[in-house]
Design a protein around this motif. Structure first.
Motif, short mmCIF file in Angstrom:
data_model
loop_
_atom_site.label_atom_id
_atom_site.label_comp_id
_atom_site.label_asym_id
_atom_site.label_seq_id
_atom_site.Cartn_x
_atom_site.Cartn_y
_atom_site.Cartn_z
N ARG A 109 0.82 -1.21 0.00
CA ARG A 109 0.00 0.00 0.00
C ARG A 109 0.86 1.26 0.00
NH1 ARG A 109 -4.65 -1.56 4.49
NH2 ARG A 109 -5.68 -3.20 3.23
N ARG A 110 1.95 1.26 0.78
CA ARG A 110 2.84 2.43 0.78
C ARG A 110 3.47 2.65 -0.59
NH1 ARG A 110 4.60 0.62 6.02
NH2 ARG A 110 6.41 -0.34 5.04
N GLY A 111 3.86 1.65 -1.26
CA GLY A 111 4.41 1.79 -2.60
C GLY A 111 3.39 2.37 -3.57
N PHE A 112 2.15 1.97 -3.44
CA PHE A 112 1.11 2.52 -4.31
C PHE A 112 0.90 4.00 -4.03
CE2 PHE A 112 -3.38 3.47 -5.18
CZ PHE A 112 -3.43 3.15 -6.52
N ALA A 113 0.96 4.42 -2.75
CA ALA A 113 0.77 5.85 -2.42
C ALA A 113 1.93 6.68 -2.94
CB ALA A 113 0.63 5.99 -0.90
N TRP A 114 3.16 6.23 -2.82
CA TRP A 114 4.31 6.99 -3.32
C TRP A 114 4.33 7.07 -4.84
CZ3 TRP A 114 7.26 10.11 -0.71
CH2 TRP A 114 7.39 9.94 0.66
N TRP A 115 3.67 6.17 -5.52
CA TRP A 115 3.66 6.21 -6.99
C TRP A 115 2.91 7.42 -7.49
CZ3 TRP A 115 -0.20 5.84 -10.73
CH2 TRP A 115 0.24 5.63 -12.03
N TRP A 116 1.91 7.91 -6.73
CA TRP A 116 1.13 9.07 -7.17
C TRP A 116 1.85 10.39 -6.93
CZ3 TRP A 116 -3.20 9.46 -10.00
CH2 TRP A 116 -3.93 8.29 -10.20
N PRO A 162 5.03 11.62 -7.71
CA PRO A 162 5.65 12.28 -8.88
C PRO A 162 4.64 12.84 -9.85
CG PRO A 162 6.71 10.18 -8.42
CD PRO A 162 5.49 10.23 -7.56
N LEU A 163 3.48 12.14 -10.02
CA LEU A 163 2.48 12.65 -10.94
C LEU A 163 1.90 13.97 -10.43
CD1 LEU A 163 0.78 12.27 -13.45
CD2 LEU A 163 -0.84 10.91 -12.09
N LEU A 164 1.64 14.07 -9.13
CA LEU A 164 1.12 15.32 -8.57
C LEU A 164 2.14 16.45 -8.70
CD1 LEU A 164 -0.63 13.96 -5.34
CD2 LEU A 164 -1.71 14.70 -7.48
N HIS A 219 3.76 21.95 -14.04
CA HIS A 219 3.22 22.37 -15.34
C HIS A 219 2.28 23.56 -15.17
CE1 HIS A 219 0.53 22.21 -18.86
NE2 HIS A 219 1.62 21.79 -19.51
N ARG A 220 1.49 23.55 -14.13
CA ARG A 220 0.56 24.66 -13.88
C ARG A 220 1.31 25.95 -13.53
NH1 ARG A 220 -4.43 26.55 -15.10
NH2 ARG A 220 -5.20 27.94 -13.43
N HIS A 221 2.45 25.80 -12.82
CA HIS A 221 3.18 26.99 -12.34
C HIS A 221 4.08 27.60 -13.41
CE1 HIS A 221 5.14 29.67 -9.55
NE2 HIS A 221 6.32 29.21 -9.97
N PHE A 222 4.79 26.76 -14.17
CA PHE A 222 5.81 27.29 -15.07
C PHE A 222 5.30 27.54 -16.49
CE2 PHE A 222 8.37 25.15 -11.81
CZ PHE A 222 9.21 26.19 -11.47
N VAL A 223 4.30 26.80 -16.95
CA VAL A 223 3.80 27.02 -18.31
C VAL A 223 2.86 28.21 -18.29
CG1 VAL A 223 2.46 26.01 -20.20
CG2 VAL A 223 4.03 24.59 -18.88
N PRO A 224 3.12 29.26 -19.09
CA PRO A 224 2.25 30.45 -19.06
C PRO A 224 0.85 30.13 -19.57
CG PRO A 224 3.81 30.59 -20.86
CD PRO A 224 4.21 29.40 -20.05
#
Length: 425
Positions: A50-57, A59-61, A67-72
């Protein structure tokens, strides 16, 4: 031991029978603590999964946030302009049928309004360009069209060029100004407050090439002045008497302390250890009263002297080039001397017969104001504190010194370092 227990091929039962019988036999039940340990291991494995599954998300977040911060993202003004340009590019749709007078009038009014909107957008773009260029002497003719002007253009009637003030009413002018201000605020983000910058420049405060700019001129760095200084060094010295008489150059060294009165004047006192080897005529040597050579029957013909003298000059210094990298100075000194050791070879006549004598005196006598010294030197400033200097000198006797009261002259070269300390406030 019985070998039959280890020989599996002997006897009625073979190897397969042994395994089959062992599998069919009843085994003892597993203890309760073994099952508990197995359950704990399975729970721990499930938690790791379960911990491995939580850490997988994670990097995606992080990727989505970056992308929201740096892409104008497109602003509201860009979206509005895009809609306006797309509205201008849409073709006029018509059914091909002959329209009624009401529909024709409505179509003409709609087209006139769109044309006016397009002209006003074009005028906004033109005013924005002129605002960016910001030339002081610009002159333009307004192309802002009202509905009346658009109708005249469709009917091919002559239209007079008008200035922005005459082409727009008061309300439209206010709308235009407000629209320009809103566009400027949207196009140019808020800048930080103006900061006072001290930039060293080499132009004057009234430079016409930079209008409207405040210029901060960097003041010229002034060297630091100090109250006291010490000096030290060495050189060569030669002591002699007047006339054509022999003498030798001998090393000399010394040091001292000085006080700076102002940029040009200073006072200093020091000492110089010298050794003087010279030849003096008989009339230059005057024996002390009551001494061996103070006898009318003794006539001194010549004296060879070897004297160790500690000179104490008190000097006044004048700087010709104050606060400069290269300095020229002059000094006037009052000489004082301590006779440490005096060795003389006497050549004289005694009752008319030639004779020779030798004697050494160690009187440690102090001779005040024995001479005047003159010096002109050169000094180079290494830093505000440290200077290197060199100066030739010449000393003129004011009275005789030593056992024979010899008026001894001296000349030489002194070079060394000068170090300043104790800053002036």
């Amino acid at each position: 031991m019985n070998e039959k227990l280890f020989n599996l091929n002997q006897g009625e039962e073979g190897l397969d029978d042994l395994f089959r019988n062992a599998a069919d036999a009843e085994q003892p039940a597993a203890p309760a603590h073994a099952w508990l340990k197995m359950n704990l291991l399975l729970d721990e494995e499930e938690q790791k999964r379960r911990r491995g599954f939580a850490w997988w998300w994670l990097p995606l977040l992080l990727f989505m946030a970056g992308h929201r911060h740096f892409v104008p993202q497109p602003g509201p003004l860009e979206v509005e302009k895009t809609k306006s340009f797309s509205r201008q590019l849409l073709p006029h749709e018509s059914s091909g049928k002959e329209s009624s007078p009401k529909e024709a009038a409505h179509t003409a009014a709609t087209g006139t309004q769109q044309s006016a909107d397009q002209k006003r957008d074009a005028s906004f773009i033109q005013l924005e360009k002129q605002h960016l260029n910001a030339t002081p002497s610009r002159k333009f003719v307004s192309e802002i069209s009202t509905p009346e002007v658009s109708v005249k253009k469709e009917l091919n009637q002559p239209i007079l060029e008008m200035s922005p003030e005459s082409a727009l009413t008061k309300e439209e002018s206010m709308t235009l100004v407000v629209s320009n201000e809103l566009e400027d605020k949207a196009l140019y983000p808020a800048l930080p407050k103006k900061q006072q910058l001290s930039i060293p420049v080499s132009v004057s405060n009234t430079d016409p090439a930079i209008p409207g700019q405040t210029i901060v001129s960097t003041p010229k760095k002034q060297p630091v002045t100090y109250r006291f200084y010490v000096y030290g060094g060495g050189g060569l010295d030669r002591g002699f008497v007047s006339g054509n008489h022999e003498s030798e150059l001998k090393p000399a060294y010394g040091a001292g302390l000085g006080l700076e009165l102002n940029k040009r004047w200073a006072m200093q006192v020091g000492f110089t250890q010298t050794r003087k080897l010279y030849e003096a005529p008989g009339n230059a040597y005057t024996p002390k009263a009551g001494s061996y050579y103070d006898n009318p029957n003794f006539v001194i013909q010549e004296v060879y002297a070897d004297c160790a003298i500690l000179e104490i000059p008190i000097s006044v210094r004048y700087n010709f080039l104050p606060n400069q990298q290269h300095q020229v100075f002059g000094m006037l000194s009052m000489q004082n001397a301590i006779m440490q050791r005096e060795s003389y070879d006497y050549y004289y006549t005694r009752f008319g017969q030639p004779a020779k004598g030798y004697y050494t005196y160690r009187t440690k006598a102090l001779e005040l104001f024995s001479g005047i010294g003159l010096s002109v030197g050169y000094e180079y400033r290494i830093s505000d504190r440290l200077h290197v200097q060199a100066a030739p000198y010449f000393n003129i006797p004011t009275k005789g010194i030593g056992e024979g009261s010899v008026k001894l002259r001296s000349a030489g070269l002194f070079a060394g370092l000068r170090y300043s300390f104790w800053k002036k406030k």
